[in-house]
Enzyme design. Structure first.
Site, PDB file in Angstrom:
ATOM      1  N   GLN A   1       0.818  -1.222   0.000  1.00 13.06           N
ATOM      2  CA  GLN A   1       0.000   0.000   0.000  1.00 13.06           C
ATOM      3  C   GLN A   1       0.847   1.266   0.000  1.00 13.06           C
ATOM      4  O   GLN A   1       0.320   2.358  -0.226  1.00 13.06           O
ATOM      5  CB  GLN A   1      -0.940   0.022   1.210  1.00 13.06           C
ATOM      6  CG  GLN A   1      -2.022  -1.046   1.151  1.00 13.06           C
ATOM      7  CD  GLN A   1      -2.933  -0.944   2.348  1.00 13.06           C
ATOM      8  OE1 GLN A   1      -2.648  -1.486   3.401  1.00 13.06           O
ATOM      9  NE2 GLN A   1      -4.034  -0.209   2.205  1.00 13.06           N
TER      10      GLN A   1
ATOM     11  N   HIS B   1      -7.207  -9.325   6.205  1.00 13.01           N
ATOM     12  CA  HIS B   1      -7.270  -8.196   5.264  1.00 13.01           C
ATOM     13  C   HIS B   1      -5.855  -7.785   4.845  1.00 13.01           C
ATOM     14  O   HIS B   1      -5.576  -7.613   3.648  1.00 13.01           O
ATOM     15  CB  HIS B   1      -8.007  -7.031   5.939  1.00 13.01           C
ATOM     16  CG  HIS B   1      -8.105  -5.784   5.118  1.00 13.01           C
ATOM     17  ND1 HIS B   1      -9.302  -5.233   4.733  1.00 13.01           N
ATOM     18  CD2 HIS B   1      -7.145  -4.956   4.619  1.00 13.01           C
ATOM     19  CE1 HIS B   1      -9.067  -4.140   4.013  1.00 13.01           C
ATOM     20  NE2 HIS B   1      -7.764  -3.944   3.936  1.00 13.01           N
TER      21      HIS B   1
ATOM     22  N   HIS C   1      -3.462  -8.192   1.081  1.00 14.05           N
ATOM     23  CA  HIS C   1      -2.722  -7.167   0.330  1.00 14.05           C
ATOM     24  C   HIS C   1      -1.389  -7.720  -0.198  1.00 14.05           C
ATOM     25  O   HIS C   1      -0.904  -7.284  -1.241  1.00 14.05           O
ATOM     26  CB  HIS C   1      -2.436  -5.949   1.213  1.00 14.05           C
ATOM     27  CG  HIS C   1      -3.572  -4.972   1.308  1.00 14.05           C
ATOM     28  ND1 HIS C   1      -4.143  -4.374   0.212  1.00 14.05           N
ATOM     29  CD2 HIS C   1      -4.242  -4.473   2.380  1.00 14.05           C
ATOM     30  CE1 HIS C   1      -5.116  -3.546   0.601  1.00 14.05           C
ATOM     31  NE2 HIS C   1      -5.199  -3.594   1.916  1.00 14.05           N
TER      32      HIS C   1
HETATM   33 NI    NI Z   1      -6.533  -2.455   3.050  1.00 17.84          NI
END
Ligand code: NI
Length: 190
Positions: A59, A146, A150
């Protein structure tokens, strides 16, 4: 930078190709290095500034298998302080699945209802290379699943069973959370 201060890193959003790539394992030779410690600190710092409960390296456009997360105390649920897991592996315990609302810093403004395994076991190392082994259930297990996703280029939208349960945050708060007993009103998405 003096090597102690963490940097706020830019969080990439859906559409950036790194978010959809399978991240590479962190090489053993990086464990315990200043470089990996700094990356871990940047993840924790950026997660805190962005008010998330998790942030995976992809991210911030780093295609490596590590993430930061924390679990705020809520009712009888204890806090899990900010933690960085490197090269995690997840094993599901049991067959129970819970549905819960999630958001994601890379998909700002939305909430979706996502089924997750209730109970998991995680093996990983920390940034120093020390083994970490834990079991997690409920919201703790949800956050870990979660973030782990990723690392494989998967976002929570891919895990939803129906887009009927996708909403913008103000509408989610007004029409959905307001109409239920609401379990996580204060939490931002991972
Ligand atoms: Ni996320």
């Amino acid at each position: 930078m003096n090597g102690i201060d963490a940097a706020r890193r830019e969080v990439i959003r859906l559409g950036h190709p790194v978010l959809r790539q399978v991240a590479e394992p962190v090489p053993d030779r990086w464990l315990g290095t200043g470089q990996l410690r700094e990356l871990g600190r940047d993840l924790v710092h950026t997660m805190a500034v962005e008010q998330g409960v998790g942030l995976a390296a992809p991210q911030i456009a780093e295609g490596l298998r590590l993430f930061a997360y924390w679990v705020p105390a809520f009712e009888d649920r204890p806090e899990v302080p900010p933690t960085v897991l490197v090269n995690p592996e997840i094993r599901v315990i049991g067959e129970e699945v819970d549905e819960g609302w999630e958001g994601c810093l890379s998909i700002p403004g939305l909430r979706g209802l996502v089924p997750r395994h209730r109970r998991i076991k995680v093996k990983a190392v920390d940034v120093e290379g020390s083994p970490v082994s834990l079991t997690a259930d409920g919201f703790h297990a949800r956050v870990l699943q979660h973030e782990y996703d990723h690392l494989d280029g998967i976002v929570y939208l891919d895990r939803m069973t129906s887009s009927l349960y996708l909403a913008f945050e103000p509408e989610w708060e007004r029409y959905i959370l307001g109409g239920s007993d609401g379990d996580e009103p204060g939490d931002e998405g991972p």
